[in-house]
Scaffold this motif. Structure first.
Motif, PDB file in Angstrom:
ATOM      1  N   GLY A 316       0.830  -1.263   0.135  1.00 17.31           N
ATOM      2  CA  GLY A 316      -0.157  -0.094   0.260  1.00 17.31           C
ATOM      3  C   GLY A 316       0.898   1.147   0.087  1.00 17.31           C
ATOM      4  N   TRP A 317       0.179   2.284   0.349  1.00 15.58           N
ATOM      5  CA  TRP A 317       0.985   3.893   0.544  1.00 15.58           C
ATOM      6  C   TRP A 317       0.851   4.139   1.987  1.00 15.58           C
ATOM      7  N   GLY A 322       5.925   6.212   1.342  1.00 12.74           N
ATOM      8  CA  GLY A 322       5.416   5.977  -0.097  1.00 12.74           C
ATOM      9  C   GLY A 322       4.775   4.843  -0.381  1.00 12.74           C
ATOM     10  N   ASN A 323       5.206   4.079  -1.643  1.00  9.08           N
ATOM     11  CA  ASN A 323       4.592   2.748  -1.851  1.00  9.08           C
ATOM     12  C   ASN A 323       5.419   1.887  -1.225  1.00  9.08           C
ATOM     13  N   TYR A 324       4.715   0.928  -0.339  1.00  8.08           N
ATOM     14  CA  TYR A 324       5.811  -0.115   0.568  1.00  8.08           C
ATOM     15  C   TYR A 324       5.083  -1.381   0.642  1.00  8.08           C
ATOM     16  N   VAL A 325       5.828  -2.374   0.717  1.00 12.29           N
ATOM     17  CA  VAL A 325       5.393  -3.853   0.645  1.00 12.29           C
ATOM     18  C   VAL A 325       5.979  -4.363   1.846  1.00 12.29           C
ATOM     19  N   ILE A 326       5.271  -5.363   2.780  1.00 14.28           N
ATOM     20  CA  ILE A 326       5.576  -6.095   3.850  1.00 14.28           C
ATOM     21  C   ILE A 326       5.390  -7.588   3.632  1.00 14.28           C
ATOM     22  N   ILE A 327       6.342  -8.162   3.707  1.00 15.83           N
ATOM     23  CA  ILE A 327       6.365  -9.889   3.469  1.00 15.83           C
ATOM     24  C   ILE A 327       6.412 -10.340   4.641  1.00 15.83           C
ATOM     25  N   SER A 328       5.659 -11.301   5.225  1.00 20.89           N
ATOM     26  CA  SER A 328       5.884 -12.268   6.060  1.00 20.89           C
ATOM     27  C   SER A 328       6.350 -13.577   5.749  1.00 20.89           C
ATOM     28  N   HIS A 329       7.445 -13.961   6.537  1.00 18.80           N
ATOM     29  CA  HIS A 329       8.299 -15.177   6.074  1.00 18.80           C
ATOM     30  C   HIS A 329       8.192 -16.258   7.216  1.00 18.80           C
ATOM     31  N   SER A 330       8.714 -17.230   7.186  1.00 24.09           N
ATOM     32  CA  SER A 330       8.790 -18.415   8.281  1.00 24.09           C
ATOM     33  C   SER A 330       9.518 -18.005   9.378  1.00 24.09           C
ATOM     34  N   TYR A 337       9.769  -3.319   2.518  1.00 24.98           N
ATOM     35  CA  TYR A 337      10.599  -2.675   1.343  1.00 24.98           C
ATOM     36  C   TYR A 337       9.579  -1.206   0.995  1.00 24.98           C
ATOM     37  N   ALA A 338      10.394  -0.211   1.188  1.00 25.20           N
ATOM     38  CA  ALA A 338       9.643   1.141   0.939  1.00 25.20           C
ATOM     39  C   ALA A 338      10.373   2.035  -0.227  1.00 25.20           C
ATOM     40  N   HIS A 339       9.570   3.112  -0.130  1.00 25.09           N
ATOM     41  CA  HIS A 339       9.658   4.283  -1.161  1.00 25.09           C
ATOM     42  C   HIS A 339       9.953   3.757  -2.652  1.00 25.09           C
ATOM     43  N   MET A 340       9.100   2.840  -2.897  1.00 26.19           N
ATOM     44  CA  MET A 340       8.915   2.315  -4.327  1.00 26.19           C
ATOM     45  C   MET A 340       8.244   3.278  -5.216  1.00 26.19           C
ATOM     46  N   TYR A 343       4.667  -0.981  -6.809  1.00 25.54           N
ATOM     47  CA  TYR A 343       4.893  -2.494  -6.481  1.00 25.54           C
ATOM     48  C   TYR A 343       4.101  -3.328  -7.508  1.00 25.54           C
ATOM     49  N   THR A 344       4.429  -4.664  -7.250  1.00 26.56           N
ATOM     50  CA  THR A 344       4.055  -5.430  -8.307  1.00 26.56           C
ATOM     51  C   THR A 344       3.167  -6.554  -7.775  1.00 26.56           C
ATOM     52  N   VAL A 345       2.999  -6.587  -6.569  1.00 30.52           N
ATOM     53  CA  VAL A 345       2.347  -7.878  -5.745  1.00 30.52           C
ATOM     54  C   VAL A 345       0.903  -7.172  -5.185  1.00 30.52           C
ATOM     55  N   THR A 346       0.405  -8.134  -4.638  1.00 32.45           N
ATOM     56  CA  THR A 346      -0.803  -7.694  -3.684  1.00 32.45           C
ATOM     57  C   THR A 346      -0.838  -8.570  -2.464  1.00 32.45           C
ATOM     58  N   LYS A 347      -1.726  -7.959  -1.585  1.00 36.89           N
ATOM     59  CA  LYS A 347      -2.060  -8.487  -0.348  1.00 36.89           C
ATOM     60  C   LYS A 347      -2.706 -10.032  -0.452  1.00 36.89           C
ATOM     61  N   GLY A 348      -1.955 -10.884   0.404  1.00 38.41           N
ATOM     62  CA  GLY A 348      -2.281 -12.280   0.253  1.00 38.41           C
ATOM     63  C   GLY A 348      -1.482 -13.171  -0.790  1.00 38.41           C
ATOM     64  N   GLU A 349      -0.639 -12.413  -1.310  1.00 34.06           N
ATOM     65  CA  GLU A 349       0.297 -13.107  -2.524  1.00 34.06           C
ATOM     66  C   GLU A 349       1.181 -14.039  -2.156  1.00 34.06           C
ATOM     67  N   LYS A 350       1.528 -14.890  -2.351  1.00 25.73           N
ATOM     68  CA  LYS A 350       2.752 -15.764  -2.174  1.00 25.73           C
ATOM     69  C   LYS A 350       3.687 -15.659  -3.157  1.00 25.73           C
ATOM     70  N   VAL A 351       4.807 -15.242  -2.342  1.00 30.21           N
ATOM     71  CA  VAL A 351       5.890 -14.680  -3.522  1.00 30.21           C
ATOM     72  C   VAL A 351       7.116 -15.746  -3.071  1.00 30.21           C
TER      73      VAL A 351
END
Length: 390
Positions: A316-317, A322-330, A337-340, A343-351
């Motif tokens: 989101g924003w 700015g444009n940022y992404v949060i990823i939850s890992h094991s 990841y911020a100030h993009m 972003y090219t992913v969406t909430k709930g997407e597995k990467v």
């Protein structure tokens, strides 16, 4: 004599030669010269034709180019306009986009992102395991003066290394990983048989040059305990034999490999670290503040990749990030990841690890194109240098 000298030498040979007849000699000369001219005329014409071809080719080409002058002019104009638009676009997306905030605004924005970081999207049986493999709620005080014994366990549905270790009173997941030579703890299968030792420790394959004294110093365990646990009657070690080292733990890299936690850098290219984790002077106000991550300066538009596989908790924003992404890992980890630029992913997407998730920009509270990278462990902010050499 002068006339005779111009005659072909063959004119003097044969029965037709009469030196006293000048008319006949002149007629003979004319016949011979006409014959020579007829033979040389085709070659002269060919030479003239060859010499004129390059000129004709150049003339035709020049005429064609001149006729297409407007076409080339239009192509050049379009190319120039495209280059100009690209430069303008690059300037717009790469220029700083700072905003003026009050301290209340900054606190509110930080709270939004912090709340998102504390909403662990991925939960598994390893969130209660410390970085060295120790299980938080298991304490063991077994003596190492007796020999190690082994039992067998068949993996059931819902099992993982953590709950199996708890079930047998083992305080560190390194024990089962090492004894069973498990390469990836997330790939246990129902019905798999595991060896369960009666105490914490690791299996160690003796190498050339190893001694009981060196192993004692390496793992912080007495020589007597190693002898007792392995029921050794001699201090002579044989390369290739396997010993059980009581109380031993896997090194950090081996443990992370088994847990699937070997990280990669978020940028695949070279970059410049412009701000480290911890306290620093605010880039706009100069006021001392706490920097929650590390800043990696690089050209706008540079691809950003996921350091580890996981699930997108937020994309989101924020006025700060700015444009940022949060990823939850094991194992309780999350990365920001911020100030993009976007972003090219969406909430709930597995990467997957290394997957493109966005592009470097300068959105939000920023002084120029860079990636702000933060790491959380069990909802607590940690230095990115604990997982990566940046």
């Amino acid at each position: 004599m002068e006339i005779i000298s111009f005659l072909d030498a063959r004119a003097y040979e044969g029965s037709d030669y009469e030196p006293a007849s000048f008319d006949k000699m002149l007629e003979k000369q004319r016949v011979i010269q006409r014959s020579l001219r007829k033979k040389s005329l085709p070659s002269v014409r060919t030479a003239q034709k060859i010499s004129s071809e390059p000129y004709e080719i150049i003339k035709v080409f020049s005429s064609s180019v001149y006729g297409l002058r407007w076409f080339f002019a239009v192509v050049a104009a379009v190319a120039l306009a495209s280059l100009l638009l690209f430069r303008v676009y690059s300037y717009i997306i790469s220029r700083p986009q700072p905003a003026v905030f009050t301290s209340e605004d900054l606190s509110a924005e930080s709270y939004i992102v912090d709340s998102a970081m504390k909403q662990l999207f991925v939960e598994d049986g390893y969130s209660e395991v410390s970085d060295d493999g120790t299980i938080a709620d298991v304490t063991v005080s077994l003596p190492f003066s007796r020999a190690v014994e082994y039992s067998e366990y068949v993996v059931a549905s819902g099992d993982n290394i953590t709950n199996i270790s708890r079930k047998y009173g083992l305080s560190n997941i390194s024990t089962l990983i090492s004894v069973n030579n498990i390469e990836n703890v997330r790939k246990l299968w129902v019905g798999q048989k595991l060896k369960i030792p009666s105490m914490d420790g690791i299996a160690y394959k003796v190498g050339s040059g190893d001694t009981l004294a060196s192993l004692s110093a390496k793992y912080g365990i007495s020589v007597e305990d190693i002898l007792d646990v392995n029921e050794l009657t001699s201090d002579i070690l044989y390369p290739g034999s396997v010993l059980f080292i009581p109380g031993g733990k896997l090194d950090s890299e081996s443990l992370k490999k088994s847990l699937g936690e070997l990280w990669i850098k978020p940028l695949a290219c070279s970059y410049r670290v412009t701000s480290q984790f911890g306290y620093r002077a605010d880039p706009f106000t100069g006021v001392r503040s706490y920097h929650t991550g590390i800043d990696l300066a690089v050209s706008a538009g540079t691809p950003i990749r996921a350091c580890m596989g996981g699930t997108v908790s937020t994309a989101g924003w924020s006025n700060i990030y700015g444009n940022y992404v949060i990823i939850s890992h094991s194992n309780g980890y999350q990365t920001l990841y911020a100030h993009m630029t976007k972003y090219t992913v969406t909430k709930g997407e597995k990467v997957n690890q290394g997957q493109n998730i966005g592009y470097v920009g300068s959105t939000g509270y920023s002084t120029g194109p860079h990636l702000h990278f933060s790491v959380y462990k069990n909802s607590q902010l940690v230095s990115p240098s604990t997982i990566l050499k940046l």
